[in-house]
Scaffold this active site. Sequence first.
Site, PDB file in Angstrom:
ATOM      1  N   THR A 139      89.637   4.958  42.980  1.00  0.00           N
ATOM      2  CA  THR A 139      88.297   4.803  43.560  1.00  0.00           C
ATOM      3  C   THR A 139      87.255   4.827  42.440  1.00  0.00           C
ATOM      4  OG1 THR A 139      89.085   5.917  45.532  1.00  0.00           O
ATOM      5  CG2 THR A 139      86.698   5.825  45.232  1.00  0.00           C
ATOM      6  N   LEU A 172      94.795   5.137  51.982  1.00  0.00           N
ATOM      7  CA  LEU A 172      95.811   6.028  52.576  1.00  0.00           C
ATOM      8  C   LEU A 172      95.300   7.455  52.733  1.00  0.00           C
ATOM      9  CD1 LEU A 172      96.893   7.926  50.086  1.00  0.00           C
ATOM     10  CD2 LEU A 172      98.338   5.990  49.600  1.00  0.00           C
ATOM     11  N   CYS A 215      89.340  13.667  47.580  1.00  0.00           N
ATOM     12  CA  CYS A 215      88.494  12.475  47.672  1.00  0.00           C
ATOM     13  C   CYS A 215      87.073  12.702  48.178  1.00  0.00           C
ATOM     14  CB  CYS A 215      89.202  11.427  48.519  1.00  0.00           C
ATOM     15  SG  CYS A 215      90.733  10.887  47.736  1.00  0.00           S
TER      16      CYS A 215
HETATM   17  N1  LIG Z   1      94.683  11.185  47.224  1.00  0.00           N
HETATM   18  C1  LIG Z   1      94.180  10.370  48.134  1.00  0.00           C
HETATM   19  O1  LIG Z   1      94.264  10.632  49.361  1.00  0.00           O
HETATM   20  C2  LIG Z   1      93.526   9.074  47.741  1.00  0.00           C
HETATM   21  C3  LIG Z   1      93.320   8.067  48.711  1.00  0.00           C
HETATM   22  C4  LIG Z   1      92.713   6.890  48.325  1.00  0.00           C
HETATM   23  C5  LIG Z   1      92.270   6.710  47.019  1.00  0.00           C
HETATM   24  N2  LIG Z   1      92.443   7.722  46.110  1.00  0.00           N
HETATM   25  C6  LIG Z   1      91.995   7.490  44.731  1.00  0.00           C
HETATM   26  O2  LIG Z   1      93.118   7.081  43.949  1.00  0.00           O
HETATM   27  C7  LIG Z   1      93.038   7.626  42.629  1.00  0.00           C
HETATM   28  C8  LIG Z   1      94.264   8.484  42.359  1.00  0.00           C
HETATM   29  O3  LIG Z   1      94.296   9.549  43.295  1.00  0.00           O
HETATM   30  P1  LIG Z   1      95.595  10.478  43.450  1.00  0.00           P
HETATM   31  O4  LIG Z   1      95.299  11.435  44.548  1.00  0.00           O
HETATM   32  O5  LIG Z   1      96.801   9.628  43.519  1.00  0.00           O
HETATM   33  O6  LIG Z   1      95.532  11.247  42.058  1.00  0.00           O
HETATM   34  P2  LIG Z   1      96.644  12.181  41.377  1.00  0.00           P
HETATM   35  O7  LIG Z   1      95.918  13.177  40.580  1.00  0.00           O
HETATM   36  O8  LIG Z   1      97.604  12.648  42.434  1.00  0.00           O
HETATM   37  O9  LIG Z   1      97.414  11.191  40.408  1.00  0.00           O
HETATM   38  C9  LIG Z   1      96.850  10.636  39.274  1.00  0.00           C
HETATM   39  C10 LIG Z   1      97.948  10.526  38.234  1.00  0.00           C
HETATM   40  O10 LIG Z   1      97.480   9.739  37.149  1.00  0.00           O
HETATM   41  C11 LIG Z   1      98.081  10.245  35.976  1.00  0.00           C
HETATM   42  N3  LIG Z   1      97.355   9.713  34.800  1.00  0.00           N
HETATM   43  C12 LIG Z   1      96.141  10.075  34.321  1.00  0.00           C
HETATM   44  N4  LIG Z   1      95.833   9.319  33.248  1.00  0.00           N
HETATM   45  C13 LIG Z   1      96.849   8.454  33.062  1.00  0.00           C
HETATM   46  C14 LIG Z   1      97.103   7.430  32.117  1.00  0.00           C
HETATM   47  N5  LIG Z   1      96.213   7.103  31.181  1.00  0.00           N
HETATM   48  N6  LIG Z   1      98.277   6.767  32.198  1.00  0.00           N
HETATM   49  C15 LIG Z   1      99.181   7.072  33.154  1.00  0.00           C
HETATM   50  N7  LIG Z   1      98.992   8.035  34.069  1.00  0.00           N
HETATM   51  C16 LIG Z   1      97.837   8.719  34.036  1.00  0.00           C
HETATM   52  C17 LIG Z   1      98.032  11.751  36.149  1.00  0.00           C
HETATM   53  O11 LIG Z   1      98.952  12.418  35.303  1.00  0.00           O
HETATM   54  C18 LIG Z   1      98.378  11.873  37.635  1.00  0.00           C
HETATM   55  O12 LIG Z   1      99.757  12.063  37.839  1.00  0.00           O
HETATM   56  C19 LIG Z   1      91.713   8.378  42.568  1.00  0.00           C
HETATM   57  O13 LIG Z   1      90.714   7.524  42.097  1.00  0.00           O
HETATM   58  C20 LIG Z   1      91.454   8.727  44.032  1.00  0.00           C
HETATM   59  O14 LIG Z   1      90.087   8.897  44.300  1.00  0.00           O
HETATM   60  C21 LIG Z   1      93.089   8.885  46.435  1.00  0.00           C
END
Ligand SMILES: NC(=O)c1ccc[n+]([C@@H]2O[C@H](COP(=O)([O-])OP(=O)(O)OC[C@H]3O[C@@H](n4cnc5c(N)ncnc54)[C@H](O)[C@@H]3O)[C@@H](O)[C@H]2O)c1
Length: 447
Positions: A121, A154, A266
């Site tokens: 996001t 999601l 989020c």
């Molecule tokens: N969690 C949700 O419900 C949800 C829903 C929709 C959108 N989002 C968005 O999606 C994005 C990810 O959310 P999430 O909950 O999956 O986050 P998360 O923290 O669970 O996962 C992010 C992952 O990215 C990894 N990471 C960081 N820098 C990296 C790099 N340079 N190379 C490779 N890996 C790297 C971290 O180690 C971590 O495992 C965010 O922007 C969030 O706002 C989240």
Amino acid sequence: MVTVFGLGFVGLTTALGFAHLGYQVYGVDANPERSRQIAGGELPFLEPGMDTVLREQLGNRFFVTDDPKEAISQSEYIFYCVGTPYGADGAADLSYLFQAIDTTISSIEDDKFRVLVTKSTIPPGTTAEQIAPYVQKKGDVSRQLGIANNPEFLREGKCWEDFLHADRIVLGCSDPVSEEMLKKLYAPMGIPMFCVSPATGEFIKYLSNTLLATLISYSNEMAEAADAFGDIDIAKAFRILHMDQRWGGCNMTSYVYPGCGYGGYCLPKDTCALHAQAADKGYEPKILGQVISVNAKRFSVMAEKITTGLRKDSIIGILGLSFKPDSDDVRDTPAARIISLLQEWGYTSLLAYDPAAMEGFAKQYPHLEVRMAESAGEVCREAEVIAILTAWEEFREPAAACTKPILDCRYMLTAEELGRPETEGKGMELQANTGGRLEWKRSNLLG
Ligand SMILES: NC(=O)c1ccc[n+]([C@@H]2O[C@H](COP(=O)([O-])OP(=O)(O)OC[C@H]3O[C@@H](n4cnc5c(N)ncnc54)[C@H](O)[C@@H]3O)[C@@H](O)[C@H]2O)c1
């Protein structure tokens, strides 16, 4: 072939989802412990149904790698699903995203066309104003790169179900090649696709999250007003509100319901990021500002309810640490905010139980000293007052059987379960000056 950067809730779901559709997918995560866990077939978080999919796809169509060069050389699609946490002044911190883009570009050694797709996001305008110029500055390699935005909708706890049965796929593209490539990638899903500008794609995601946050803050504000009016069964009032046929039985009603403030990864960061982004562009979104401040205040409103009339050395029982039931995610969980306030105010005897989040909570908030219990029953037996901070269904029975004062900060128990007598008149008398139904058990027992 697809490479996914970031194997969190969004990235792992995306990677397994594309593997399930038949594509070969490489997953890269900067956290070696997380990579090892996933490569060993273990989910790094609680997510129903996804452990089976991981075992099915691992080593078959899904590969975890610490060699992005190999993954990128094979892939036409590079998805960024890395975190975008709070940055300065509430704005989104895009550093993980740019690190992943750097890794991608430095790994490219051929002239194959690739599309870089941001699923994380990111605030409206980021693709056009920051990502595209950043990539262009990298020189010749940028000519073979398309840049797109593909927001993810999601819900944690339903990641796999939401991937398979998404309502819509939003493709924010500014070049026809990337748009065609993404349409082709998603075509087997048979889900409606909407092609928009990257900024529109980015905005749609914030429209969704800020509306949900607004509904929650509206509900919390109304619950506080109801407390001030007195003699109102808040949970019942909201449930009756949901019976309006104009809602059409939709799932959104769960957001039009009070609780102890929105939390999780989020809504808190995305409301702040959109607010900061708007301010940066010279527009002050007033309603959104109030949504954020109502939420920030909600934690102290709840902590005050819990501590009213309590001795500092009283044992306070906490039921629930995760930000929502059926999840072990404790990021920005209201429980941490409320516990932190209790400790700040001198209430240090805290006994907590959560079916899934105790380990994660202790790890993420080591400064919060909370004794962990073995069960909800133990909390109800040992504590003098019990606060329900997450609406896990398994708390219903022990809480209903408990004779101690219960602060149902999630409004999950019915009046009967809370031990409220049916005669409204009697209830009214007992609730006077105590802040409503939430307080009945306390007023009943502590006078
Ligand atoms: N969690 C949700 O419900 C949800 C829903 C929709 C959108 N989002 C968005 O999606 C994005 C990810 O959310 P999430 O909950 O999956 O986050 P998360 O923290 O669970 O996962 C992010 C992952 O990215 C990894 N990471 C960081 N820098 C990296 C790099 N340079 N190379 C490779 N890996 C790297 C971290 O180690 C971590 O495992 C965010 O922007 C969030 O706002 C989240």
